[in-house]
Scaffold this active site. Structure first.
Site, short mmCIF file in Angstrom:
data_model
loop_
_atom_site.label_atom_id
_atom_site.label_comp_id
_atom_site.label_asym_id
_atom_site.label_seq_id
_atom_site.Cartn_x
_atom_site.Cartn_y
_atom_site.Cartn_z
N LEU A 117 38.63 51.89 36.49
CA LEU A 117 39.47 50.70 36.31
C LEU A 117 40.05 50.21 37.63
O LEU A 117 40.99 49.42 37.64
CB LEU A 117 40.59 50.97 35.31
CG LEU A 117 40.17 51.30 33.87
CD1 LEU A 117 41.39 51.47 32.98
CD2 LEU A 117 39.25 50.23 33.29
N GLY A 118 39.50 50.67 38.73
CA GLY A 118 39.88 50.11 40.03
C GLY A 118 41.26 50.55 40.51
O GLY A 118 41.97 49.78 41.15
N ALA A 121 41.55 50.52 44.44
CA ALA A 121 41.59 49.15 44.97
C ALA A 121 42.95 48.52 44.72
O ALA A 121 43.52 47.88 45.61
CB ALA A 121 40.49 48.31 44.32
N ASP A 164 35.69 45.52 43.83
CA ASP A 164 36.96 46.00 43.27
C ASP A 164 38.16 45.38 43.99
O ASP A 164 39.13 44.95 43.36
CB ASP A 164 37.07 47.53 43.41
CG ASP A 164 36.07 48.28 42.53
OD1 ASP A 164 35.05 47.69 42.16
OD2 ASP A 164 36.32 49.46 42.23
C1 MEV Z 1 33.11 51.41 41.64
O1 MEV Z 1 34.28 50.90 40.99
C2 MEV Z 1 32.04 50.36 41.63
C3 MEV Z 1 30.76 50.74 42.38
O2 MEV Z 1 29.87 49.62 42.24
C4 MEV Z 1 31.02 51.00 43.84
C5 MEV Z 1 31.43 49.73 44.61
O3 MEV Z 1 31.13 48.62 44.18
O4 MEV Z 1 32.07 49.90 45.66
C6 MEV Z 1 30.09 51.95 41.77
#
Ligand code: MEV
Length: 338
Positions: A117-118, A121, A164
């Site tokens: 869920l980020g 980020a 993200d």
């Molecule tokens: C991780 O939330 C998402 C991935 O695509 C990695 C990224 O985009 O940095 C797996």
């Protein structure tokens, strides 16, 4: 003292493939990380992290995080959290041209850690915005997103896309393809999230897909197919009225693409038994579609269902620790206390 918050996100389509230049469509959701920052003169960083879905912790360090004391929470969690926070601090010092400044930092987050869920980020985005504002520098959300990406890129050894961080900084639905990042219109989609209580190791999962893709042409094709279905999903969103509730027909079409996306992620080896169980529970409850969200390996699935059935069914699914509705967060990073 300055507090900023930033939302978490779910991927409607495109995680993992976005790392290789395919488009992805993450959507910010109303679960926020709040970061409070107070500059200090001695150059040290003190972090107080509560509510990170696990035990909170407090750590103080000086010139290098190697100085850190032992704390009573799992080491990888503390290390990861401190690396993200330290990278955010470096960005804020640079943006505000204050290389020697230290900070007291308090992190509160309603976004489970490492669960797709980020969370990292959102903490990095809110942290950079709060720290720069506390030093008297106001950055545009696009600049916060750019710096947050630099921070994630550094911590994840170059294995991060802009998806993200851009989504968390801007809010709403966004589209990311390589360096091309933009916000897009989307109707209020009825997201339901199922969380298995666990987490995946993003670095390891991304490295696994990379290895598979390098070894087999069909794995590289699978990644491209994720890009194709994402483009189809974008067309559906572009034709929808962002101001109205989505029609059942639109939800069925988007849901079909989400199901397909989940199948391809499974083929790429990033799903987990718990994630598959929650995806099937959602589908059997009548969701229009369901897929894992984020890096996978454990964590969360996202389903589309305007009725209460999916949330309810997930609540009774053994593999699901928590299910909840996740509203689209139209606002990205924002000031909570100036
Ligand atoms: C991780 O939330 C998402 C991935 O695509 C990695 C990224 O985009 O940095 C797996």
């Amino acid at each position: 003292m300055t507090t900023c918050s930033a939302p978490g996100k779910v991927y409607l389509f495109g995680e993992h493939a976005v790392v290789y230049g395919e488009p992805a469509v993450p959507c910010a959701v109303e679960r926020r990380a709040r970061v409070t920052v107070d500059p200090r003169d001695d150059g040290r960083i003190r972090v107080d992290a509560a509510d990170l879905s696990l035990d909170g912790f407090t750590v103080t360090w000086g010139d290098s995080i190697d100085d850190r004391p032992d704390v009573d929470v799992p080491a990888p969690l503390v290390e990861a959290a401190m690396e993200y926070i330290e990278a955010a601090v470096r960005q804020a010092r640079d943006a505000a041209d204050a290389p020697g400044v230290g900070f007291d930092i308090a992190v509160e987050s309603a976004i489970p850690l490492g669960a797709g869920l980020g969370s990292s980020a959102a903490v990095v985005v809110a942290g950079i915005d709060a720290a720069t504002r506390a030093l008297g520098t106001e950055l545009e959300p696009e600049e916060v997103a750019r710096r947050a990406y630099e921070a994630e890129y550094e911590v994840q050894d170059g294995q991060a896309s802009r998806a993200d961080t851009f989504c968390s900084a801007m809010g709403g639905a966004v589209r990311v393809e390589g360096e091309d990042t933009r916000t897009i219109d989307a109707p209020p989609l009825p997201f339901v999230v199922g969380y298995d209580g666990g987490a995946g190791d993003t670095g390891e999962l991304v490295a696994g897909v990379r290895a598979l893709r390098e070894e087999h042409a069909f794995a590289a094709d699978t990644v491209e197919t994720v890009g194709d279905l994402t483009r189809e999903g974008e067309r559906l969103l572009a034709d929808a009225d962002p101001g109205s509730e989505p029609s059942d027909e639109l939800l069925a079409e988007l849901g079909g693409l989400m199901d397909f996306n989940h199948g391809l992620l499974e083929a790429l080896g990033v799903s987990a038994r718990s994630l598959d169980a929650m995806v099937w529970a959602a589908r059997e409850a009548g969701a229009h579609g369901a897929k894992l969200t984020g890096a996978g390996g454990g964590g969360c699935v996202v389903a589309l269902d305007p009725s209460p059935e999916t949330e309810h069914a997930l609540g009774y699914t053994a593999e699901c620790e928590q299910s909840f509705r996740a509203e689209l967060a139209t606002e990205g990073v924002r000031v909570e206390v100036a």
